[in-house]
Write an enzyme that holds these catalytic residues in place. Sequence first.
Site, PDB file in Angstrom:
ATOM      1  N   LYS A   1       0.600  -1.325   0.006  1.00  0.00           N
ATOM      2  CA  LYS A   1      -0.052   0.483  -0.349  1.00  0.00           C
ATOM      3  C   LYS A   1       0.766   1.259   0.499  1.00  0.00           C
ATOM      4  CE  LYS A   1      -1.998  -1.031   3.894  1.00  0.00           C
ATOM      5  NZ  LYS A   1      -0.505  -2.087   4.235  1.00  0.00           N
TER       6      LYS A   1
ATOM      7  N   ARG B   1      -8.978   1.344   9.531  1.00  0.00           N
ATOM      8  CA  ARG B   1      -8.767   0.052   9.215  1.00  0.00           C
ATOM      9  C   ARG B   1      -9.522  -1.133  10.377  1.00  0.00           C
ATOM     10  NH1 ARG B   1      -3.065   0.905   9.640  1.00  0.00           N
ATOM     11  NH2 ARG B   1      -2.062  -1.361   9.340  1.00  0.00           N
TER      12      ARG B   1
ATOM     13  N   ARG C   1      11.940  -6.669   4.907  1.00  0.00           N
ATOM     14  CA  ARG C   1      11.649  -4.905   4.461  1.00  0.00           C
ATOM     15  C   ARG C   1      13.081  -4.052   5.468  1.00  0.00           C
ATOM     16  NH1 ARG C   1       5.725  -2.552   4.977  1.00  0.00           N
ATOM     17  NH2 ARG C   1       6.231  -2.843   7.188  1.00  0.00           N
TER      18      ARG C   1
ATOM     19  N   ARG D   1      11.923  -2.163  10.958  1.00  0.00           N
ATOM     20  CA  ARG D   1      10.990  -1.776  11.671  1.00  0.00           C
ATOM     21  C   ARG D   1      10.643  -2.562  12.910  1.00  0.00           C
ATOM     22  NH1 ARG D   1       5.359   0.510   7.765  1.00  0.00           N
ATOM     23  NH2 ARG D   1       4.385  -1.256   9.559  1.00  0.00           N
TER      24      ARG D   1
ATOM     25  N   ARG E   1      -0.030  -8.612  13.900  1.00  0.00           N
ATOM     26  CA  ARG E   1      -0.878  -7.657  12.945  1.00  0.00           C
ATOM     27  C   ARG E   1      -1.500  -8.058  11.652  1.00  0.00           C
ATOM     28  NH1 ARG E   1       4.676  -5.268  10.396  1.00  0.00           N
ATOM     29  NH2 ARG E   1       3.742  -4.788   8.802  1.00  0.00           N
TER      30      ARG E   1
END
Length: 230
Positions: free
Chosen positions: A29, A104, A138, A171, A182
């Site tokens: 996203k 969300r 990531r 992160r 998550r």
Amino acid sequence: MMVLLKKVDWVVQGDKMRLVFLGPPGAGKGTQAELLKKRYDYNHISTGEVLRQEIQKNTDLGKEVESYVNKGELAPDEIVTKIIKKWLKSLNNKKGIVLDGFPRNLTQAEYLEEDFSVDYVLYFDLEENEIVERLSNRLYCPQCEKFYNLKYNPPQNDNICDKCEKELIKRKDDTPEAIKKRLAVYNKNTHPLVKHYEEKGSLIHIDASKEIDKVFEQVLERIGLEETKI
Ligand code: AP5
């Protein structure tokens, strides 16, 4: 090869649309929203990014949300809706808008619908094994906040930002435990929004499993912009 971006005349002005980017963590996203911002001058807000900046600056708000964000839980609705309200007020309304990571849950969706109309909700669909693969690889630059992926989109030099030459970091919510959390939070709270927006007729399905450029082509096509290669 030069790539020119051209508007299609017969559709709604795609460069001024109000879009919501919905999808599981790691579906791309943020990557796609940044492309729209860079290439079409869209306004882009990522609620996750705003919360991370507050945490980094150690503000009162940051202290309040830190444990939620790092564990992969949703921050309280009151806080996130306040952030969105302030941001929407500050906007240049002549440009397109991408809300990335908001709403969300149904409460946030209802809040948004009170005084904001969305043209399309783009649902970035990706399988769980690929999500885990992307998030585990990531890294991001703490200075310019550019995201990389060691597997799909690596920096030119090991763990160093191409732009600012800072060391890239992970992160805090990209640990295996936080990723698991998550995904569970997404499935329980956020995924029901797919049906919600489908019923409203505003949902656009994006196959997020393709390469970054191919996903962007789908986004452009679905919102009425096309890329011309010369
Ligand atoms: P947030 O920052 O929004 O995280 P997220 O939704 O989990 O999404 P991500 O940023 O992890 O993934 P993405 O889909 O943007 O993928 P990306 O482009 O980076 O939220 C973080 C936290 O903040 C939440 O857990 C919550 O605590 C809080 N929060 C945020 N909003 C909230 C709200 N509304 N209410 C309450 N709490 C809220 O891509 C992922 C990786 O894959 C990158 O490495 C990228 O380079 C790579 N990649 C991207 N596209 C491709 C592709 N097509 N092929 C291969 N690799 C790709």
